[in-house]
Design a protein around this motif. Sequence first.
Motif, PDB file in Angstrom:
ATOM      1  N   ILE A  86      38.092  35.345  34.040  1.00 18.18           N
ATOM      2  CA  ILE A  86      38.991  36.261  33.364  1.00 18.18           C
ATOM      3  C   ILE A  86      38.796  37.732  33.620  1.00 18.18           C
ATOM      4  O   ILE A  86      39.837  38.390  34.067  1.00 18.18           O
ATOM      5  N   ARG A  87      37.573  38.048  33.489  1.00 19.24           N
ATOM      6  CA  ARG A  87      37.364  39.448  33.817  1.00 19.24           C
ATOM      7  C   ARG A  87      37.612  39.712  35.216  1.00 19.24           C
ATOM      8  O   ARG A  87      38.094  41.012  35.494  1.00 19.24           O
ATOM      9  N   GLN A  88      37.287  38.971  36.401  1.00 11.71           N
ATOM     10  CA  GLN A  88      37.431  39.292  37.642  1.00 11.71           C
ATOM     11  C   GLN A  88      39.169  39.409  37.868  1.00 11.71           C
ATOM     12  O   GLN A  88      39.788  40.091  38.439  1.00 11.71           O
ATOM     13  N   PHE A  89      39.845  38.384  37.256  1.00 12.71           N
ATOM     14  CA  PHE A  89      41.414  38.469  37.375  1.00 12.71           C
ATOM     15  C   PHE A  89      41.797  39.770  36.723  1.00 12.71           C
ATOM     16  O   PHE A  89      42.971  40.328  37.348  1.00 12.71           O
ATOM     17  N   PHE A  90      41.364  40.294  35.662  1.00 15.77           N
ATOM     18  CA  PHE A  90      41.924  41.410  34.948  1.00 15.77           C
ATOM     19  C   PHE A  90      41.377  42.610  35.699  1.00 15.77           C
ATOM     20  O   PHE A  90      41.917  44.012  35.414  1.00 15.77           O
ATOM     21  N   LEU A  91      40.443  42.494  36.419  1.00 14.42           N
ATOM     22  CA  LEU A  91      39.706  43.796  37.452  1.00 14.42           C
ATOM     23  C   LEU A  91      40.671  43.808  38.713  1.00 14.42           C
ATOM     24  O   LEU A  91      41.194  44.969  38.868  1.00 14.42           O
ATOM     25  N   PHE A  92      41.373  42.656  39.288  1.00 15.14           N
ATOM     26  CA  PHE A  92      42.060  42.751  40.467  1.00 15.14           C
ATOM     27  C   PHE A  92      43.669  43.082  40.028  1.00 15.14           C
ATOM     28  O   PHE A  92      44.069  44.173  40.633  1.00 15.14           O
TER      29      PHE A  92
END
Length: 302
Positions: A86-92
């Motif tokens: 989830i964190r990587q999704f909202f980073l990209f």
Amino acid sequence: MTLVDDTQQLAFYFGICLFIACFIGNGINILVFSKVRTYRTNPCTFYFLMGSIDNMLYVLLNLTIRILSDTYKIDIYAASDVWCKIRQFFLFVPALISVTFSCLAIIDQFLITSRNVQLRNCSQIKWAHRISLFVVIFWCLYGVHVFFVYRILSTTRTCGSDNPILAIYSPIYLIGIICGLPVGIMTLFGFLTYRNIRQTLRPAELQYDRQLIRMTFIHVVLVVVSLLPYGVNRAYTLITSGIVKDSDRQSKEYFVTTIVTLGTYLYYVGSCYTFLVTSNRFRERVKDEIFCCHRPNAIAPT
């Protein structure tokens, strides 16, 4: 204190300042662009509105994590694969959405200043609504891949990826898609808009939109100043990745990387403040909305 310690302290205090400035600045943008009709019905400022909402989301989800990670070495997502993904999704995804809206804002100014009637007719609020919806859906679908390639790595117990394809793609994403492409598009359409103004329009004809054009131009400058150094630094890191570096060089590169990474947040934070500096009308609208200094007898610009 070592240079690494100084860097961590800088990341903490500067990060806190950026965090506060983000919510004040983007909050003002959202308030003014959503309440003032002349802004709400303008495609360019609608893109700024959408970008401000996205910028606030991006800083909330990512700057706080960076502060904890860089300063206290706390990775709150390291305990769960789900939270890691989830964190990587909202980073990209929010980063891509934000730079896309910035590109669309300057493209809209190119359209509205064009001598071609058909191009000018493309600048319509109904199209801005549809394009914005498409942008959000497109980048969300694009970001789905992170759920398949990121996880908690067994060797380091940190959130990351050992996918070889992603290792090749990541530099392309960071240098090309996030930095090079938006800077190139905005620089190109900024130049074309300036050429339109110089060649086809008299100053009197720009009375209503002149300040909005100035706001858009300064926003382009903000993007270039914030994102270009990050792209150059990532390119340098990629080129020198095979070189053996001593601890002193690593400390200096860590310091520079922290500076340019925090510098990218100026893009997500600074638009309101640049608008306040460059536009009298925007300052008046901010004053009206925040301090309720409405002047019912004032004549709106035409």
